[in-house]
Design a protein around this motif. Structure first.
Motif, PDB file in Angstrom:
ATOM      1  N   GLU A 255       0.724  -1.252  -0.010  1.00 59.72           N
ATOM      2  CA  GLU A 255      -0.030  -0.016   0.105  1.00 59.72           C
ATOM      3  C   GLU A 255       0.866   1.223   0.055  1.00 59.72           C
ATOM      4  N   MET A 256       1.811   1.222   0.819  1.00 55.48           N
ATOM      5  CA  MET A 256       2.644   2.417   0.760  1.00 55.48           C
ATOM      6  C   MET A 256       3.587   2.453  -0.651  1.00 55.48           C
ATOM      7  N   LEU A 257       3.929   1.396  -1.212  1.00 51.95           N
ATOM      8  CA  LEU A 257       4.403   1.537  -2.482  1.00 51.95           C
ATOM      9  C   LEU A 257       3.585   2.203  -3.443  1.00 51.95           C
ATOM     10  N   ILE A 258       2.393   1.776  -3.441  1.00 55.06           N
ATOM     11  CA  ILE A 258       1.285   2.481  -4.113  1.00 55.06           C
ATOM     12  C   ILE A 258       1.209   3.865  -4.133  1.00 55.06           C
ATOM     13  N   LEU A 259       0.968   4.335  -2.877  1.00 48.05           N
ATOM     14  CA  LEU A 259       1.060   5.791  -2.422  1.00 48.05           C
ATOM     15  C   LEU A 259       2.326   6.445  -3.015  1.00 48.05           C
ATOM     16  N   LEU A 260       3.471   5.860  -2.747  1.00 43.85           N
ATOM     17  CA  LEU A 260       4.486   6.437  -3.364  1.00 43.85           C
ATOM     18  C   LEU A 260       4.567   6.634  -5.006  1.00 43.85           C
ATOM     19  N   THR A 261       4.183   5.375  -5.547  1.00 49.54           N
ATOM     20  CA  THR A 261       3.896   5.654  -7.002  1.00 49.54           C
ATOM     21  C   THR A 261       3.098   6.606  -7.504  1.00 49.54           C
ATOM     22  N   GLY A 262       1.882   7.070  -6.726  1.00 46.66           N
ATOM     23  CA  GLY A 262       0.979   7.847  -7.004  1.00 46.66           C
ATOM     24  C   GLY A 262       1.645   9.138  -7.118  1.00 46.66           C
ATOM     25  N   ALA A 263       2.233   9.466  -5.819  1.00 46.30           N
ATOM     26  CA  ALA A 263       3.134  10.656  -5.693  1.00 46.30           C
ATOM     27  C   ALA A 263       3.979  10.964  -6.715  1.00 46.30           C
ATOM     28  N   PHE A 264       4.855   9.970  -7.117  1.00 40.78           N
ATOM     29  CA  PHE A 264       5.741  10.011  -8.336  1.00 40.78           C
ATOM     30  C   PHE A 264       5.183  10.449  -9.599  1.00 40.78           C
ATOM     31  N   ALA A 265       4.112   9.837  -9.816  1.00 34.62           N
ATOM     32  CA  ALA A 265       3.025  10.126 -11.112  1.00 34.62           C
ATOM     33  C   ALA A 265       2.886  11.746 -11.147  1.00 34.62           C
ATOM     34  N   VAL A 266       2.370  12.101  -9.937  1.00 36.53           N
ATOM     35  CA  VAL A 266       2.017  13.597 -10.067  1.00 36.53           C
ATOM     36  C   VAL A 266       3.261  14.456  -9.977  1.00 36.53           C
ATOM     37  N   LEU A 267       4.440  14.069  -9.544  1.00 39.17           N
ATOM     38  CA  LEU A 267       5.630  14.864  -9.801  1.00 39.17           C
ATOM     39  C   LEU A 267       6.297  14.757 -11.078  1.00 39.17           C
ATOM     40  N   ASN A 268       6.097  13.780 -11.681  1.00 42.35           N
ATOM     41  CA  ASN A 268       6.589  13.435 -12.984  1.00 42.35           C
ATOM     42  C   ASN A 268       5.833  13.198 -14.092  1.00 42.35           C
TER      43      ASN A 268
END
Length: 302
Positions: A255-268
């Motif tokens: 779940e934390m990995l999914i959350l970080l992946t979503g943040a990465f998509a927003v920033l990149n």
């Protein structure tokens, strides 16, 4: 070029647990001939009854016809199961096929696209593309580059706003992750293997922060852990009969990995889109369901 016959033959062979060489021996042909059949060519007609008998199916079934033809969904299950059963180290092949199936479904969102084409090749490029479909029944998002590929599917709930209405807990989580030390603690936990644990003092030494702050961060993560207990706390008996708490993870914190992946998509943001389909008639959040965002009688924290 693969045909239904070639795919069906390959699936039946793998399900039966026999090699191309073993099938060839049963039919009195070479293994090269079987390999060609599985890559798009066809056997002589007099071999078809023998092939059907070996796998206990009808000749029609070999060509996807007749009552024995299974559903598309079952074909996918059979295909993926055959890969999983092919060897103990089949995970990479299974995931690659999984990604190709998702890619094929993404292509269908663009209704003018009638033919499958392979995933983009980024071997000589650092580019990033995305494929998305936004409609009234949900959202799909697929992001592709050389080093990072992922897919997200969200089915439309009765109300997105109601799913995220506990804004106090959400804001608390984002405040926690907004602290650089806390974010590093999460990343450190993601580095732990199943069965591997570390104490707050060990994490503090590795990250260079006070042990007390690390313990506070770990206790917060435990408090939001829920019933599944992805983060675990273990009490270890020390030589002086004291006890030290150590921490580990179960199932690698997806779940934390999914959350970080979503943040990465927003920033990149991607450099472009392979498909970008928007058939949605209304926004994701309905304002009538969003009373929770109104400022109450007491001033909100700034």
């Amino acid at each position: 070029m693969e045909t239904f016959f070639s795919k069906q033959l390959q699936m039946l062979r793998k399900q039966s647990g026999i090699t191309q060489e073993q099938l060839a021996a049963k039919l009195g042909v070479t293994a090269q001939a079987v390999s060609k059949w599985e890559n798009g060519s066809y056997p002589d007609g007099d071999l078809l009854p023998k092939i059907a008998d070996i796998f206990d199916v009808s000749i029609d079934n070999l060509y996807g016809r007749g009552e024995e033809r299974c559903s598309f969904e079952q074909q996918v299950v059979n295909h993926m199961q055959a890969i999983a059963d092919s060897s103990q180290d089949s995970c990479a092949e299974w995931l690659e096929n999984y990604l190709n199936i998702i890619w094929a479904m993404q292509l269908t969102a663009w209704r003018e696209c009638r033919y499958y084409y392979d995933l983009p090749d980024f071997k000589d490029s650092n580019g990033t593309i995305a494929s998305e479909c936004t409609c009234n029944t949900g959202v799909t998002y697929m992001r592709l580059n050389k080093d990072f590929r992922y897919f997200t599917f969200i089915e439309q709930p009765e109300s997105f706003a109601k799913q995220f209405s506990d804004i106090d807990k959400l804001s608390e989580l984002f405040r926690f992750l907004g602290d650089k030390m806390n974010l590093k603690v999460v990343m450190y936990l993601l580095s732990l293997d199943n069965g591997e644990v570390a104490g707050a003092s060990t994490i503090a030494t590795h990250l260079g922060y006070p042990k007390e702050k690390i313990e506070k961060a770990l206790q917060y993560l435990l408090s939001i852990n829920g019933s599944n207990k992805e983060i675990i706390e273990i009490s270890v008996l020390c030589a002086d009969n004291g006890k030290e708490k150590v921490y580990g993870v179960r199932n690698y914190l997806p779940e934390m990995l999914i959350l970080l992946t979503g943040a990465f998509a927003v920033l990149n943001q991607p450099h472009g889109y392979s498909t970008n389909v928007n058939n949605r008639d209304y926004p994701f959040f309905d304002r009538k369901d969003m009373s929770f965002i109104k400022v109450g009688e007491k001033n909100e924290e700034k």
